[in-house]
Write an enzyme that holds these catalytic residues in place. Sequence first.
Site, PDB file in Angstrom:
ATOM      1  N   GLN A 168       0.830  -1.209   0.000  1.00 25.84           N
ATOM      2  CA  GLN A 168       0.000   0.000   0.000  1.00 25.84           C
ATOM      3  C   GLN A 168       0.860   1.252   0.000  1.00 25.84           C
ATOM      4  O   GLN A 168       0.328   2.359  -0.107  1.00 25.84           O
ATOM      5  CB  GLN A 168      -0.876   0.033   1.254  1.00 25.84           C
ATOM      6  CG  GLN A 168      -1.860  -1.102   1.388  1.00 25.84           C
ATOM      7  CD  GLN A 168      -2.467  -1.116   2.781  1.00 25.84           C
ATOM      8  OE1 GLN A 168      -2.069  -1.885   3.640  1.00 25.84           O
ATOM      9  NE2 GLN A 168      -3.428  -0.250   3.021  1.00 25.84           N
ATOM     10  N   HIS A 188      -1.106   1.656  -4.497  1.00 22.88           N
ATOM     11  CA  HIS A 188      -1.421   3.080  -4.373  1.00 22.88           C
ATOM     12  C   HIS A 188      -0.390   3.972  -5.053  1.00 22.88           C
ATOM     13  O   HIS A 188      -0.365   5.174  -4.831  1.00 22.88           O
ATOM     14  CB  HIS A 188      -1.567   3.457  -2.894  1.00 22.88           C
ATOM     15  CG  HIS A 188      -2.701   2.753  -2.237  1.00 22.88           C
ATOM     16  ND1 HIS A 188      -2.775   2.540  -0.876  1.00 22.88           N
ATOM     17  CD2 HIS A 188      -3.830   2.196  -2.755  1.00 22.88           C
ATOM     18  CE1 HIS A 188      -3.886   1.886  -0.585  1.00 22.88           C
ATOM     19  NE2 HIS A 188      -4.527   1.660  -1.704  1.00 22.88           N
ATOM     20  N   CYS A 226       5.900  13.821 -22.174  1.00 27.91           N
ATOM     21  CA  CYS A 226       6.465  12.581 -22.699  1.00 27.91           C
ATOM     22  C   CYS A 226       7.537  12.885 -23.745  1.00 27.91           C
ATOM     23  O   CYS A 226       7.332  13.729 -24.633  1.00 27.91           O
ATOM     24  CB  CYS A 226       5.347  11.736 -23.306  1.00 27.91           C
ATOM     25  SG  CYS A 226       5.908  10.195 -24.067  1.00 27.91           S
ATOM     26  N   CYS A 229       5.780  11.452 -27.333  1.00 28.38           N
ATOM     27  CA  CYS A 229       4.598  12.023 -27.980  1.00 28.38           C
ATOM     28  C   CYS A 229       4.270  13.433 -27.503  1.00 28.38           C
ATOM     29  O   CYS A 229       3.370  14.080 -28.052  1.00 28.38           O
ATOM     30  CB  CYS A 229       3.377  11.119 -27.773  1.00 28.38           C
ATOM     31  SG  CYS A 229       2.770  11.080 -26.064  1.00 28.38           S
ATOM     32  N   GLN A 300      -1.218  -3.210  16.575  1.00 28.54           N
ATOM     33  CA  GLN A 300      -2.604  -2.877  16.874  1.00 28.54           C
ATOM     34  C   GLN A 300      -3.559  -3.924  16.309  1.00 28.54           C
ATOM     35  O   GLN A 300      -3.178  -4.782  15.511  1.00 28.54           O
ATOM     36  CB  GLN A 300      -2.957  -1.508  16.291  1.00 28.54           C
ATOM     37  CG  GLN A 300      -2.220  -0.346  16.926  1.00 28.54           C
ATOM     38  CD  GLN A 300      -2.542   0.967  16.245  1.00 28.54           C
ATOM     39  OE1 GLN A 300      -2.431   1.095  15.028  1.00 28.54           O
ATOM     40  NE2 GLN A 300      -2.938   1.962  17.024  1.00 28.54           N
TER      41      GLN A 300
END
Length: 402
Positions: A168, A188, A226, A229, A300
């Site tokens: 993550q 992510h 880019c 392109c 936890q």
Amino acid sequence: MAAGGGLSRSERKAAERVRRLREEQQRERLRQVSRILRKAAAERSAEEGRLLAESEDLVTELQGRSRRREGLKRRQEEVCDDPEELRRKVRELAGAVRNAKHLVVYTGAGISTAASIPDYRGPNGVWTLLQKGRSVSAADLSDAEPTLTHMSITRLHEQKLVQHVVSQNCDGLHLRSGLPRTAISELHGNMYIEVCTSCIPNREYVRVFDVTERTALHRHQTGRTCHKCGTQLRDTIVHFGERGTLGQPLNWEAATEAASKADTILCLGSSLKVLKKYPRLWCMTKPPSRRPKLYIVNLQWTPKDDWAALKLHGKCDDVMQLLMDELGLEIPVYSRWQDPIFSLATPLRPGEEGSHSRKSLSRSREAAPPGDQNAPLSPAPPILGGWFGRGCAKRAKRKKAA
């Protein structure tokens, strides 16, 4: 009475006053009962005892609220296994790692706290502090280096004991630890990668600086274009409220395939409050007896604790050190001179040097091999810390204003 059987204006006002009076009386009674319940039973007067007896529904409601608050508080507390218990659990985990046919590792912010990157839901985590109305200091993720846990995972993959890593984290530390790109799914995004979505397949640009300086929720253009392109490049970060659609570095296809083959899943440093929402990662379509065995390392509570074959309450680096010792494997030491990001990186073109002000990674003189006197020094750190620091600062400001 008004025509048509409806209430007149004065009657509606009177009814509204009665309703408000009843609501206020109910609130006052609730406050009274709450104050009485906070007293020890021996300290309550006879009149207070009668009020509690007459307010059974309110007592039940308030006691339920109290239990829920206590439950939430306990879930936020960090619990540590005593050293002997932790070693016993690590021996059991080592057996599971040795016997696994297809082991997948899920990682969260807790594996990067040793690199001075704050987590989210720990006692000093980002969301925890914001919920308390406290400010969150900016963090410069460019100063972070792969931790003992990152390097241990890389060695386990080299030894074919870990088949895939689902992360993550956006800090890019798995990539910098030497883990192959094909073996990582960064669900992510990665703060060092920007892409051109107009090129087919998407063209990736790995950088040695945080590319998210100008990006935010629903605003992903980085300000560079880019090389092929000319289309605007975008970052790869998936913010809360967004759906990740990029092939790389999210690599959802490999994550789903790995989960479908897994017989063992090891979760390191994740609260699992986000990952639990991805059913593809948990093989929920399979009958319970055929789902992967789950091992969790976290200080936890997590929503998957009841599903786990084993829960280890310990810091990730401590657990991984014990695990690697138990497996008889040496943990490689991170070296900037072997950091893959430098060989993967695309240099900026002429004219793009001023397109960012974030700190660039460099091989410091201290890390240079003997005899190399030409290694560049790292530049001074910026004030803010890219997407993480900026996002935290904005949330803290909104929280304080509220």
